[in-house]
Design a protein around this motif. Structure first.
Motif, PDB file in Angstrom:
ATOM      1  N   TYR A 234      -7.056  -0.675  -1.215  1.00 14.63           N
ATOM      2  CA  TYR A 234      -7.469  -0.440  -2.591  1.00 14.63           C
ATOM      3  C   TYR A 234      -6.965   0.871  -3.186  1.00 14.63           C
ATOM      4  CZ  TYR A 234     -10.437  -4.477  -1.896  1.00 14.63           C
ATOM      5  OH  TYR A 234     -10.887  -5.760  -1.647  1.00 14.63           O
ATOM      6  N   ILE A 235      -6.287   1.694  -2.386  1.00 11.99           N
ATOM      7  CA  ILE A 235      -5.772   2.957  -2.896  1.00 11.99           C
ATOM      8  C   ILE A 235      -4.751   2.719  -4.010  1.00 11.99           C
ATOM      9  CG2 ILE A 235      -3.948   3.063  -1.143  1.00 11.99           C
ATOM     10  CD1 ILE A 235      -5.812   6.097  -2.590  1.00 11.99           C
ATOM     11  N   GLY A 236      -4.866   3.461  -5.091  1.00  9.74           N
ATOM     12  CA  GLY A 236      -3.843   3.460  -6.131  1.00  9.74           C
ATOM     13  C   GLY A 236      -3.829   2.278  -7.065  1.00  9.74           C
ATOM     14  N   LEU A 237      -4.816   1.406  -7.001  1.00 12.71           N
ATOM     15  CA  LEU A 237      -4.786   0.202  -7.841  1.00 12.71           C
ATOM     16  C   LEU A 237      -4.884   0.528  -9.334  1.00 12.71           C
ATOM     17  CD1 LEU A 237      -6.961  -2.338  -5.810  1.00 12.71           C
ATOM     18  CD2 LEU A 237      -4.491  -2.455  -6.245  1.00 12.71           C
TER      19      LEU A 237
ATOM     20  N   GLY B 144       0.798  -1.213   0.000  1.00 15.10           N
ATOM     21  CA  GLY B 144       0.000   0.000   0.000  1.00 15.10           C
ATOM     22  C   GLY B 144       0.833   1.267   0.000  1.00 15.10           C
ATOM     23  N   TYR B 145       2.027   1.216   0.584  1.00 18.94           N
ATOM     24  CA  TYR B 145       2.898   2.385   0.581  1.00 18.94           C
ATOM     25  C   TYR B 145       3.247   2.773  -0.856  1.00 18.94           C
ATOM     26  CZ  TYR B 145       3.616   1.123   5.509  1.00 18.94           C
ATOM     27  OH  TYR B 145       3.429   0.811   6.832  1.00 18.94           O
ATOM     28  N   PHE B 146       3.611   1.779  -1.663  1.00 12.51           N
ATOM     29  CA  PHE B 146       3.964   2.030  -3.053  1.00 12.51           C
ATOM     30  C   PHE B 146       2.765   2.559  -3.830  1.00 12.51           C
ATOM     31  CE2 PHE B 146       4.217   0.681  -7.484  1.00 12.51           C
ATOM     32  CZ  PHE B 146       5.461   1.160  -7.864  1.00 12.51           C
ATOM     33  N   ARG B 147       1.589   1.966  -3.595  1.00 12.74           N
ATOM     34  CA  ARG B 147       0.401   2.393  -4.335  1.00 12.74           C
ATOM     35  C   ARG B 147      -0.018   3.809  -3.959  1.00 12.74           C
ATOM     36  NH1 ARG B 147      -3.389  -0.324  -2.387  1.00 12.74           N
ATOM     37  NH2 ARG B 147      -2.442  -2.058  -1.212  1.00 12.74           N
TER      38      ARG B 147
ATOM     39  N   LYS C 280       2.743   2.403 -12.866  1.00 16.80           N
ATOM     40  CA  LYS C 280       3.781   2.957 -11.987  1.00 16.80           C
ATOM     41  C   LYS C 280       4.884   1.935 -11.746  1.00 16.80           C
ATOM     42  CE  LYS C 280       2.219   4.885  -8.216  1.00 16.80           C
ATOM     43  NZ  LYS C 280       1.777   5.042  -6.792  1.00 16.80           N
ATOM     44  N   PHE C 281       4.477   0.693 -11.508  1.00 15.77           N
ATOM     45  CA  PHE C 281       5.439  -0.370 -11.243  1.00 15.77           C
ATOM     46  C   PHE C 281       6.326  -0.630 -12.458  1.00 15.77           C
ATOM     47  CE2 PHE C 281       6.287  -5.066 -10.884  1.00 15.77           C
ATOM     48  CZ  PHE C 281       7.154  -4.976  -9.810  1.00 15.77           C
TER      49      PHE C 281
END
Length: 283
Positions: A243-246, A195-198, A252-253
């Motif tokens: 679910y943030i940033g999915l 979640g940190y990355f997202r 991004k990855f």
């Protein structure tokens, strides 16, 4: 040195969630591991990147072809335990049986010795350091379970170094690759997984990655799955974290792996001069 790892579990393997805690409950949810693994393989092939996959024994037992495909593509594997339970909620013997079962399953499928481990939720904390003894006794040589900051599942903020190091506890030693942190005005921030990355904007991820000499990424198949269902019964906070940033995470990855070189854990261990790293005594 940027290291790429994945924790291979299903999209519904949420920790601290009553409706997804047991194996009996998991059969109520759809299978998404195949499409999510295909997505990971696609990104890795496009960026010519090798990674280490910490595979849940439950996944390996039901979908052994996932393990076979990981190996066939030249990636390395480690254990993520069997039943995806928080270590600090298990007794020492239950933890031993859980990890031993996963190691044997992965070795039987891959034909390779399993010497690497990561705990679900990084749930080896100050209160259950005995887990490191168990890992050593089961033949684990490289651990990546230390989260050297505070987090929902405890963390180990007293582990004062976010770098490859030798972990010593009660007469045993393990090569430790903790999660990395980035220091901002005296505070430690995590940005390189889950979640940190997202949550983090890519501009900040890129800036911190370029500045740090050690990055331990830890992604899950669900972190790149924008179309996964929403689990019922989650609090607003858990929904946000889960679910943030999915919608933007795969793009991004892929950008991250394009802008920076990442290596698997075995390669990283060979590059470390273990005679010169810091020794962290947890006794």
């Amino acid at each position: 040195m940027n290291i790429l790892t994945f924790d291979i579990e299903e999209w519904f393997h949420f920790l601290d969630n009553a409706s997804t805690k047991t194996e009996n409950q998991w059969k109520n949810y759809e299978i998404r591991i195949y499409q999510n693994m295909d997505r990971i393989f696609e990104v890795l092939e496009a960026t010519n990147t090798k990674a280490t996959f910490f595979v849940l024994g439950w996944i390996a037992e039901r979908y052994p072809e996932v393990v076979t495909e990981i190996c066939n593509r030249g990636h390395s594997i480690g254990s993520h335990g069997t039943s995806h339970q928080l270590v600090y909620e298990q007794s020492k013997e239950i933890f031993r049986l859980d990890v031993d079962r996963s190691i044997k399953t992965l070795e039987d499928i891959s034909g390779k010795k399993i010497t690497m481990f990561r705990a679900p939720g990084f749930s080896i904390t100050e209160k259950n350091k005995w887990a490191f003894e168990v890992l050593y006794e089961l033949g684990i040589e490289i651990d990546s379970s230390v989260f050297p900051a505070r987090r929902a599942h405890g963390g180990m903020p007293s582990y004062h170094i976010a770098q490859p190091s030798i972990l010593k506890y009660n007469g045993i030693e393990l090569k430790e690759f903790p999660v990395d942190t980035h220091n901002v005005f005296g505070r430690s921030f995590v940005y390189s997984g889950g979640g940190y990355f997202r949550l983090m904007p890519y501009s900040l991820i890129k800036k911190w990655t370029a500045a740090d000499n050690y990055v331990m990424s830890y992604m899950h198949p669900r972190d790149l799955d924008a179309n996964q269902p929403m689990l019922r019964g989650l609090s607003m906070a858990r929904k946000f974290k889960g679910y943030i940033g999915l919608n933007s995470s795969q793009q991004k990855f892929t950008k991250w792996l394009t802008d920076f070189e990442f290596i698997d854990l075995n390669t990283a261990s060979k590059r470390v001069d273990w005679n010169k790293v810091e020794i962290v005594n947890l006794d």
